[in-house]
Design a protein around this motif. Structure first.
Motif, PDB file in Angstrom:
ATOM      1  N   ILE A  21       0.416  -0.944  -0.153  1.00  0.00           N
ATOM      2  CA  ILE A  21       0.059   0.159   0.050  1.00  0.00           C
ATOM      3  C   ILE A  21       0.751   1.036   0.003  1.00  0.00           C
ATOM      4  O   ILE A  21       0.102   2.192  -0.085  1.00  0.00           O
ATOM      5  CB  ILE A  21      -1.434   0.196   1.453  1.00  0.00           C
ATOM      6  N   ILE A  22       2.224   0.858   0.519  1.00  0.00           N
ATOM      7  CA  ILE A  22       3.266   2.046   0.798  1.00  0.00           C
ATOM      8  C   ILE A  22       2.666   2.715  -1.002  1.00  0.00           C
ATOM      9  O   ILE A  22       3.743   3.684  -0.990  1.00  0.00           O
ATOM     10  CB  ILE A  22       4.111   2.360   1.110  1.00  0.00           C
ATOM     11  N   SER A  28       6.106   7.506   5.055  1.00  0.00           N
ATOM     12  CA  SER A  28       6.824   7.977   5.865  1.00  0.00           C
ATOM     13  C   SER A  28       6.792   7.085   7.151  1.00  0.00           C
ATOM     14  O   SER A  28       5.879   6.584   7.721  1.00  0.00           O
ATOM     15  CB  SER A  28       6.051   9.888   6.624  1.00  0.00           C
ATOM     16  N   VAL A  29       8.326   6.821   7.653  1.00  0.00           N
ATOM     17  CA  VAL A  29       8.307   6.414   9.022  1.00  0.00           C
ATOM     18  C   VAL A  29       8.335   6.395   9.514  1.00  0.00           C
ATOM     19  O   VAL A  29       7.440   5.869  10.820  1.00  0.00           O
ATOM     20  CB  VAL A  29       9.743   5.691   8.899  1.00  0.00           C
ATOM     21  N   PHE A  30       7.975   7.608   9.936  1.00  0.00           N
ATOM     22  CA  PHE A  30       7.681   8.512  11.116  1.00  0.00           C
ATOM     23  C   PHE A  30       5.965   8.063  11.457  1.00  0.00           C
ATOM     24  O   PHE A  30       5.718   7.718  12.786  1.00  0.00           O
ATOM     25  CB  PHE A  30       8.406  10.170  11.920  1.00  0.00           C
ATOM     26  N   LYS A  31       4.939   8.620  10.445  1.00  0.00           N
ATOM     27  CA  LYS A  31       3.960   8.391  10.362  1.00  0.00           C
ATOM     28  C   LYS A  31       3.345   7.273  10.850  1.00  0.00           C
ATOM     29  O   LYS A  31       1.684   7.014  10.848  1.00  0.00           O
ATOM     30  CB  LYS A  31       3.051   9.352   9.201  1.00  0.00           C
ATOM     31  N   GLY A  32       3.875   6.305   9.337  1.00  0.00           N
ATOM     32  CA  GLY A  32       3.329   4.659   9.228  1.00  0.00           C
ATOM     33  C   GLY A  32       2.263   4.520   8.318  1.00  0.00           C
ATOM     34  O   GLY A  32       1.971   5.467   7.756  1.00  0.00           O
ATOM     35  N   PHE A  33       2.208   3.702   8.355  1.00  0.00           N
ATOM     36  CA  PHE A  33       0.539   3.365   7.067  1.00  0.00           C
ATOM     37  C   PHE A  33      -0.087   3.883   7.299  1.00  0.00           C
ATOM     38  O   PHE A  33      -1.463   5.085   6.342  1.00  0.00           O
ATOM     39  CB  PHE A  33       0.645   1.810   7.303  1.00  0.00           C
ATOM     40  N   PRO A  37       0.620  10.414   3.211  1.00  0.00           N
ATOM     41  CA  PRO A  37      -1.063  10.822   2.627  1.00  0.00           C
ATOM     42  C   PRO A  37      -0.875   9.814   1.527  1.00  0.00           C
ATOM     43  O   PRO A  37       0.216   9.229   1.242  1.00  0.00           O
ATOM     44  CB  PRO A  37      -0.842  12.067   2.080  1.00  0.00           C
ATOM     45  N   TRP A  38      -2.046   9.536   0.816  1.00  0.00           N
ATOM     46  CA  TRP A  38      -2.147   9.168  -0.448  1.00  0.00           C
ATOM     47  C   TRP A  38      -2.249   9.424  -1.655  1.00  0.00           C
ATOM     48  O   TRP A  38      -2.745  10.826  -1.360  1.00  0.00           O
ATOM     49  CB  TRP A  38      -4.254   7.633   0.207  1.00  0.00           C
ATOM     50  N   VAL A  39      -1.591   9.131  -2.257  1.00  0.00           N
ATOM     51  CA  VAL A  39      -1.151   9.637  -3.670  1.00  0.00           C
ATOM     52  C   VAL A  39      -1.498   9.664  -4.791  1.00  0.00           C
ATOM     53  O   VAL A  39      -1.356   9.621  -6.005  1.00  0.00           O
ATOM     54  CB  VAL A  39       0.342  10.609  -3.795  1.00  0.00           C
ATOM     55  N   GLY A  40      -1.962   7.772  -4.891  1.00  0.00           N
ATOM     56  CA  GLY A  40      -2.751   7.400  -6.208  1.00  0.00           C
ATOM     57  C   GLY A  40      -1.743   6.117  -6.537  1.00  0.00           C
ATOM     58  O   GLY A  40      -0.369   5.766  -6.286  1.00  0.00           O
ATOM     59  N   PHE A  41      -1.700   6.871  -8.064  1.00  0.00           N
ATOM     60  CA  PHE A  41      -0.256   6.516  -9.134  1.00  0.00           C
ATOM     61  C   PHE A  41       0.292   7.311  -9.132  1.00  0.00           C
ATOM     62  O   PHE A  41       1.507   7.228 -10.277  1.00  0.00           O
ATOM     63  CB  PHE A  41      -1.159   6.051 -10.844  1.00  0.00           C
ATOM     64  N   LEU A 251      18.561   6.198  -1.469  1.00  0.00           N
ATOM     65  CA  LEU A 251      17.962   7.055  -1.535  1.00  0.00           C
ATOM     66  C   LEU A 251      16.688   7.497  -0.518  1.00  0.00           C
ATOM     67  O   LEU A 251      16.523   8.267  -0.568  1.00  0.00           O
ATOM     68  CB  LEU A 251      17.388   7.069  -2.854  1.00  0.00           C
ATOM     69  N   ASN A 252      16.241   6.140   0.070  1.00  0.00           N
ATOM     70  CA  ASN A 252      15.468   6.412   0.869  1.00  0.00           C
ATOM     71  C   ASN A 252      13.459   6.967   0.603  1.00  0.00           C
ATOM     72  O   ASN A 252      13.159   7.615   0.655  1.00  0.00           O
ATOM     73  CB  ASN A 252      15.605   7.242   2.113  1.00  0.00           C
ATOM     74  N   ARG A 253      13.589   6.641  -1.024  1.00  0.00           N
ATOM     75  CA  ARG A 253      12.391   6.393  -1.632  1.00  0.00           C
ATOM     76  C   ARG A 253      11.427   4.714  -1.592  1.00  0.00           C
ATOM     77  O   ARG A 253      11.673   4.434  -2.275  1.00  0.00           O
ATOM     78  CB  ARG A 253      12.237   6.975  -3.004  1.00  0.00           C
ATOM     79  N   TYR A 254      11.014   5.038  -0.377  1.00  0.00           N
ATOM     80  CA  TYR A 254      10.933   3.779   0.303  1.00  0.00           C
ATOM     81  C   TYR A 254       9.463   3.774  -1.315  1.00  0.00           C
ATOM     82  O   TYR A 254       8.969   2.972  -1.783  1.00  0.00           O
ATOM     83  CB  TYR A 254       9.821   3.898   1.510  1.00  0.00           C
ATOM     84  N   SER A 255       8.202   4.803  -0.747  1.00  0.00           N
ATOM     85  CA  SER A 255       6.523   4.732  -1.949  1.00  0.00           C
ATOM     86  C   SER A 255       7.502   4.483  -3.067  1.00  0.00           C
ATOM     87  O   SER A 255       6.867   3.820  -4.446  1.00  0.00           O
ATOM     88  CB  SER A 255       5.818   5.829  -1.808  1.00  0.00           C
ATOM     89  N   PHE A 256       8.214   5.392  -4.190  1.00  0.00           N
ATOM     90  CA  PHE A 256       9.084   4.922  -5.430  1.00  0.00           C
ATOM     91  C   PHE A 256       9.559   3.087  -5.250  1.00  0.00           C
ATOM     92  O   PHE A 256       9.225   2.647  -6.439  1.00  0.00           O
ATOM     93  CB  PHE A 256       9.633   6.318  -5.429  1.00  0.00           C
TER      94      PHE A 256
END
Length: 287
Positions: A21-22, A28-33, A37-41, A251-256
């Motif tokens: 889902i990320i 953000s590791v601080f905010k959690g799942f 915020p949701w950004v779609g695609f 680069l810590n771009r976990y979502s990407f």
């Protein structure tokens, strides 16, 4: 007996799937799942518009195809050749020597290859200089033209012996009366191989080919990361798995990175389904 294996699969394969889902969040590791915020695609669009997309996809497809085209038939050929060896001591010796590299970690194998190809006391450069093929040592792991050859050759050397065990087992299950009947009819060993051995192991070959096609986007990770450590090789060594590692961990771009990994997984499932559909016509599909 099956329960521990099922528990391991659930823990390490299915429960972590919740994390995909990320790919649709600015995680953000601080905010959690829950709070990210949701950004779609958005991250998928960023990946398809990335300037390095063409190079990454080209390397992934070419390296995977080379490993499939060379590495897939190699253990089949080895198994058929070993089946023709009558000296049991020599046969067992070749089997042992061929499958031992499989149990070596890629860290050991990569360092072994790097040492062999080194410009300072590397065995390959020393040998080629002594026989007059080259005048100066060649930095093989710094030249892009040599990288794919070195990578595929190393993979075949490491995997061929262990992969051939399955095919040797399939050959051993063939009814020996078939060979006896063929010998009575005057068939040569080559014709026996062509008309008996290969058709009898074809179902096993088809199953492994389906799995290989499903893994077409899995060009490798450890081998590319260790052998392609030189930045000069980035244009020929960067594949989807190493790209995900670099984007996500470095680069810590976990979502990407998760979006790229999810894209690869979806395409792999599609390839597996397509390969199984085509194989079903021969009667040797997985489902």
């Amino acid at each position: 007996m099956v329960l521990p294996a099922l528990v391991l699969i659930l823990i390490f394969n299915y429960f972590p799937m919740y994390g995909v889902i990320i790919a649709f969040q600015d995680y953000s590791v601080f905010k959690g799942f829950a709070a990210s915020p949701w950004v779609g695609f958005k991250h998928f669009v960023d990946f398809f518009q990335a300037p390095e997309l063409g190079v990454v996809m080209r390397n992934t497809i070419v390296i995977s195809f080379l490993k499939l085209a060379i590495g897939f038939p190699a253990p089949i050929i080895l198994a058929i050749l070993l089946n023709e060896v009558k000296n049991m001591f020599f046969k067992r010796f070749v089997q042992t020597v061929s499958y031992l590299p499989y149990f070596l970690s890629w860290v050991i194998v990569a360092n072994f290859v790097i040492s062999l190809l080194s410009t300072d006391n590397g065995s390959v450069n020393i040998f080629l200089q002594k026989i007059g093929v080259i005048d100066e040592p060649i930095p093989y792991l710094s030249v892009t033209e040599y990288f794919w050859t070195i990578l595929v050759t190393t993979n075949v050397w490491k995997e061929i012996g262990f992969a051939s065990i399955v095919y040797l087992a399939a050959i051993a299950s063939i009814d020996p009366h078939l060979y006896e009947s063929a010998a009575i009819d005057g068939a040569s060993r080559f014709r026996m191989t062509y008309l008996i051995t290969f058709p009898c192991i074809l179902p096993v070959v088809m199953i492994f080919s389906i799995l290989a096609i499903g893994n077409l986007l899995n060009a490798g990770f450890e081998d590319l990361l260790l052998l392609g450590v030189n930045p000069a090789l980035r244009d020929v060594s960067e594949v989807l798995d190493t790209y995900v590692y670099r984007m996500g961990i470095t680069l810590n771009r976990y979502s990407f990175a998760t979006a790229v990994g999810l894209f690869k997984a979806i395409v792999s499932v599609g390839l597996l389904t397509l390969a199984n559909y085509l194989a079903r016509r021969t009667g040797n599909s997985l489902w």
